[in-house]
Write a protein that holds these residues in place. Structure first.
Motif, short mmCIF file in Angstrom:
data_model
loop_
_atom_site.label_atom_id
_atom_site.label_comp_id
_atom_site.label_asym_id
_atom_site.label_seq_id
_atom_site.Cartn_x
_atom_site.Cartn_y
_atom_site.Cartn_z
N GLU A 1 113.36 21.17 51.44
CA GLU A 1 114.55 20.99 51.91
C GLU A 1 115.89 20.75 51.16
N TRP A 2 115.42 20.29 49.92
CA TRP A 2 116.57 20.00 48.99
C TRP A 2 116.99 21.20 48.15
N SER A 3 116.29 22.24 48.14
CA SER A 3 116.38 23.20 47.45
C SER A 3 117.74 24.25 47.53
N TYR A 4 118.18 24.86 46.62
CA TYR A 4 119.32 25.60 47.02
C TYR A 4 119.07 26.81 47.97
N GLU A 5 118.03 27.35 47.94
CA GLU A 5 117.37 28.24 49.18
C GLU A 5 117.38 27.60 50.59
N ALA A 6 116.89 26.41 50.65
CA ALA A 6 116.73 25.80 51.94
C ALA A 6 118.09 25.45 52.45
N GLN A 7 119.17 24.98 51.57
CA GLN A 7 120.41 24.73 51.98
C GLN A 7 121.29 26.00 52.50
N GLN A 8 121.19 26.94 51.67
CA GLN A 8 121.80 28.15 52.20
C GLN A 8 121.17 28.69 53.57
N VAL A 9 119.79 28.45 53.77
CA VAL A 9 119.32 28.92 55.14
C VAL A 9 119.95 28.03 56.38
N LYS A 10 119.91 26.72 55.72
CA LYS A 10 120.43 25.66 56.76
C LYS A 10 121.70 25.88 57.13
#
Length: 186
Positions: free
Chosen positions: A59-68
């Protein structure tokens, strides 16, 4: 770093495909980074590594933040919370799939992702975890990357098919975990 790579067996084709991978790394990865962004370029580079394992983005990754931040993810969460609040349940779980089209990089990197969303009622709030998964589709991505549905795009897609059959490009699955909280019924 927010990504974890699964361990896989050692590769025996390091020498055979080194020139192919080197060429793709020097040409395709910078094009992907410039045309789409870091997620697409990093997923492509990961495939060019030797027999890569699946990627897990927390959840802290750049990828997860972009999806969020994507409108599609927000709509999925809001829709499930609305249904759960209407029924006044204590938990919910749903599986589905969604095309992430609101961001070019997400669209090219993940495109159509399967997801599982789970929510638990805790003190008037929903604690929500959504896990997305996607197998990287090189043929589609390369056709788009190299100018779309024209001859150059189709040539890139055909080259991609060859590179996959040679073992130069290796398919793998990316998993992205996103957490949210929302107001629940009282």
């Amino acid at each position: 770093m927010g990504a974890r790579v699964e361990k896989v067996k050692n590769s025996t084709d390091t020498v055979i495909h080194y020139p192919d991978r080197k060429a793709f790394t020097l040409v395709a990865v910078p094009i992907a980074r410039k045309k789409y962004g870091d997620i697409t370029a990093n997923l492509l580079q990961h495939s060019l590594d030797y027999k890569p394992g699946n990627l897990h983005f927390n959840e802290w990754s750049y990828e997860a933040q972009q999806v969020k931040k994507s409108k599609e993810h927000i709509a999925i969460v809001n829709d499930e919370v609305k249904k759960a609040n209407a029924k006044k349940v204590k938990s919910f779980s749903y599986n589905g799939s969604e095309q992430l089209e609101s961001d070019r990089d997400l669209y090219n990197a993940f495109h159509k992702m399967k997801y599982k969303i789970d929510g638990t009622y805790v003190n008037g709030q929903w604690k929500i975890t959504t896990t997305y998964s996607d197998v990287y589709n090189f043929e589609c991505n390369f056709r788009q990357m190299f100018t779309g549905n024209n001859k150059l795009g189709w040539a890139a897609a055909n080259l991609t098919n060859l590179m996959e059959s040679w073992g130069t490009l290796n398919e793998y699955t990316s998993y992205v975990t996103v957490t949210d909280t929302r107001k629940a019924w009282k």
